[in-house]
Design a protein around this motif. Structure first.
Motif, PDB file in Angstrom:
ATOM      1  N   TYR A   5       0.906  -1.206  -0.011  1.00  0.00           N
ATOM      2  CA  TYR A   5      -0.129  -0.034  -0.081  1.00  0.00           C
ATOM      3  C   TYR A   5       0.887   1.343  -0.031  1.00  0.00           C
ATOM      4  CZ  TYR A   5      -3.195  -3.459   1.660  1.00  0.00           C
ATOM      5  OH  TYR A   5      -3.824  -4.466   1.916  1.00  0.00           O
ATOM      6  N   THR A   6       0.667   2.253  -0.736  1.00  0.00           N
ATOM      7  CA  THR A   6       1.310   3.592  -0.759  1.00  0.00           C
ATOM      8  C   THR A   6       0.472   4.663  -0.317  1.00  0.00           C
ATOM      9  OG1 THR A   6       2.659   2.868  -2.752  1.00  0.00           O
ATOM     10  CG2 THR A   6       2.504   5.081  -2.338  1.00  0.00           C
ATOM     11  N   GLN A  26      -8.532   9.772   3.636  1.00  0.00           N
ATOM     12  CA  GLN A  26      -7.631  10.162   4.374  1.00  0.00           C
ATOM     13  C   GLN A  26      -7.246   8.784   5.410  1.00  0.00           C
ATOM     14  OE1 GLN A  26      -6.258  13.337   5.451  1.00  0.00           O
ATOM     15  NE2 GLN A  26      -7.195  13.682   3.425  1.00  0.00           N
ATOM     16  N   ALA A  27      -5.764   8.575   5.483  1.00  0.00           N
ATOM     17  CA  ALA A  27      -5.320   7.310   6.415  1.00  0.00           C
ATOM     18  C   ALA A  27      -4.961   7.534   7.716  1.00  0.00           C
ATOM     19  CB  ALA A  27      -4.469   6.589   5.420  1.00  0.00           C
ATOM     20  N   PHE A  28      -4.137   8.689   7.786  1.00  0.00           N
ATOM     21  CA  PHE A  28      -3.849   9.116   9.063  1.00  0.00           C
ATOM     22  C   PHE A  28      -3.735  10.707   9.176  1.00  0.00           C
ATOM     23  CE2 PHE A  28      -2.025   4.916   9.061  1.00  0.00           C
ATOM     24  CZ  PHE A  28      -2.085   4.565  10.358  1.00  0.00           C
ATOM     25  N   THR A  29      -3.806  11.232  10.287  1.00  0.00           N
ATOM     26  CA  THR A  29      -3.874  12.623  10.322  1.00  0.00           C
ATOM     27  C   THR A  29      -2.880  12.895  11.537  1.00  0.00           C
ATOM     28  OG1 THR A  29      -6.128  12.953   9.538  1.00  0.00           O
ATOM     29  CG2 THR A  29      -5.017  14.657  10.866  1.00  0.00           C
ATOM     30  N   SER A  50      -9.437   2.910   7.299  1.00  0.00           N
ATOM     31  CA  SER A  50      -9.236   1.511   8.000  1.00  0.00           C
ATOM     32  C   SER A  50     -10.496   0.572   7.454  1.00  0.00           C
ATOM     33  CB  SER A  50      -9.434   1.780   9.424  1.00  0.00           C
ATOM     34  OG  SER A  50      -8.426   2.625  10.070  1.00  0.00           O
ATOM     35  N   GLN A  51     -11.717   1.043   7.228  1.00  0.00           N
ATOM     36  CA  GLN A  51     -12.670   0.383   6.691  1.00  0.00           C
ATOM     37  C   GLN A  51     -12.654  -0.334   5.400  1.00  0.00           C
ATOM     38  OE1 GLN A  51     -15.906   3.248   7.008  1.00  0.00           O
ATOM     39  NE2 GLN A  51     -16.055   3.129   9.229  1.00  0.00           N
ATOM     40  N   GLN A  52     -11.573  -0.008   4.766  1.00  0.00           N
ATOM     41  CA  GLN A  52     -11.206  -0.646   3.563  1.00  0.00           C
ATOM     42  C   GLN A  52     -10.219  -1.571   3.933  1.00  0.00           C
ATOM     43  OE1 GLN A  52     -12.484   0.570   0.620  1.00  0.00           O
ATOM     44  NE2 GLN A  52     -13.469   2.096   1.987  1.00  0.00           N
ATOM     45  N   HIS A  53      -9.655  -2.017   4.962  1.00  0.00           N
ATOM     46  CA  HIS A  53      -8.678  -3.082   5.181  1.00  0.00           C
ATOM     47  C   HIS A  53      -8.838  -3.639   6.430  1.00  0.00           C
ATOM     48  CE1 HIS A  53      -6.384  -0.900   2.155  1.00  0.00           C
ATOM     49  NE2 HIS A  53      -6.709   0.332   2.966  1.00  0.00           N
ATOM     50  N   PRO A  54      -9.422  -4.766   6.486  1.00  0.00           N
ATOM     51  CA  PRO A  54     -10.103  -5.446   7.437  1.00  0.00           C
ATOM     52  C   PRO A  54      -8.860  -6.116   8.405  1.00  0.00           C
ATOM     53  CG  PRO A  54     -10.822  -6.680   5.479  1.00  0.00           C
ATOM     54  CD  PRO A  54     -10.138  -5.562   5.091  1.00  0.00           C
TER      55      PRO A  54
END
Length: 173
Positions: A5-6, A26-29, A50-54
């Motif tokens: 993942y990038t 947004q992945a991290f803030t 997060s919901q995209q990656h169980p």
């Protein structure tokens, strides 16, 4: 399912930036939440990503409590116990470009600080690479993660930010 993942880093200040995936989620803030006596920086994993990656596990956030004058202080994952920042910037040899940290699950990893990038190593395998540089996507850096890092991704990103802060604030390791 991809093995890598990038995440695109938007912003260059280690206490105020965010990471997003290639679809713009947004992945991290990373944000300074308190500036009174000593700065407090929050690293938050965003639910939209997060919901995209169980397979994601671990804490959703971390707080970095800087000491007086921007010195190393302590950190807390979620509502956990206080951890010394110095313990997440450990060197095994004086002058070594590597900084070791231990995940909450007990896995020891290291960030190898290279002149043009940072590599997170688990044993002998590179599991994440952070590389700065302006690009067509308007990001200031890219963070490439192996799928295996999802079980401790918030810890990995938090220690990346911690190492970037150490460089930015000229902390001795």
């Amino acid at each position: 399912m991809s093995n890598y993942y990038t995440l695109l880093q938007m912003g260059s200040d280690p206490s105020s930036l965010h990471f997003q995936d290639s679809e713009g989620r947004q992945a991290f803030t990373v944000i300074t939440v308190d500036q009174n006596a000593n700065p407090v920086v929050k690293v938050a994993r965003e639910a939209q990503w997060s919901q995209q990656h169980p397979d994601i596990m671990g804490p959703e956030s971390a707080f970095l409590y800087l000491g007086p004058g921007g010195t190393r202080g302590y950190m807390v994952y979620g509502n956990g116990k206080e951890l010394k920042m110095a313990d997440h910037l450990r060197q095994t040899n004086q002058g070594s470009p590597s900084r070791y940290f231990t995940t909450l699950a007990g896995r020891e990893l290291k960030w190898r600080l290279c002149p043009d990038r940072m590599e997170c190593v688990d044993g002998r395998s590179i599991v994440a690479v952070w590389a700065p540089g302006e690009s067509e996507d308007r990001s200031s850096a890219h963070l490439t993660l192996q799928h295996s890092t999802l079980s401790y991704v918030t810890e990995l990103v938090t220690t990346l930010i911690l190492n970037r802060m150490a460089q930015h604030l000229n902390w001795d390791a």
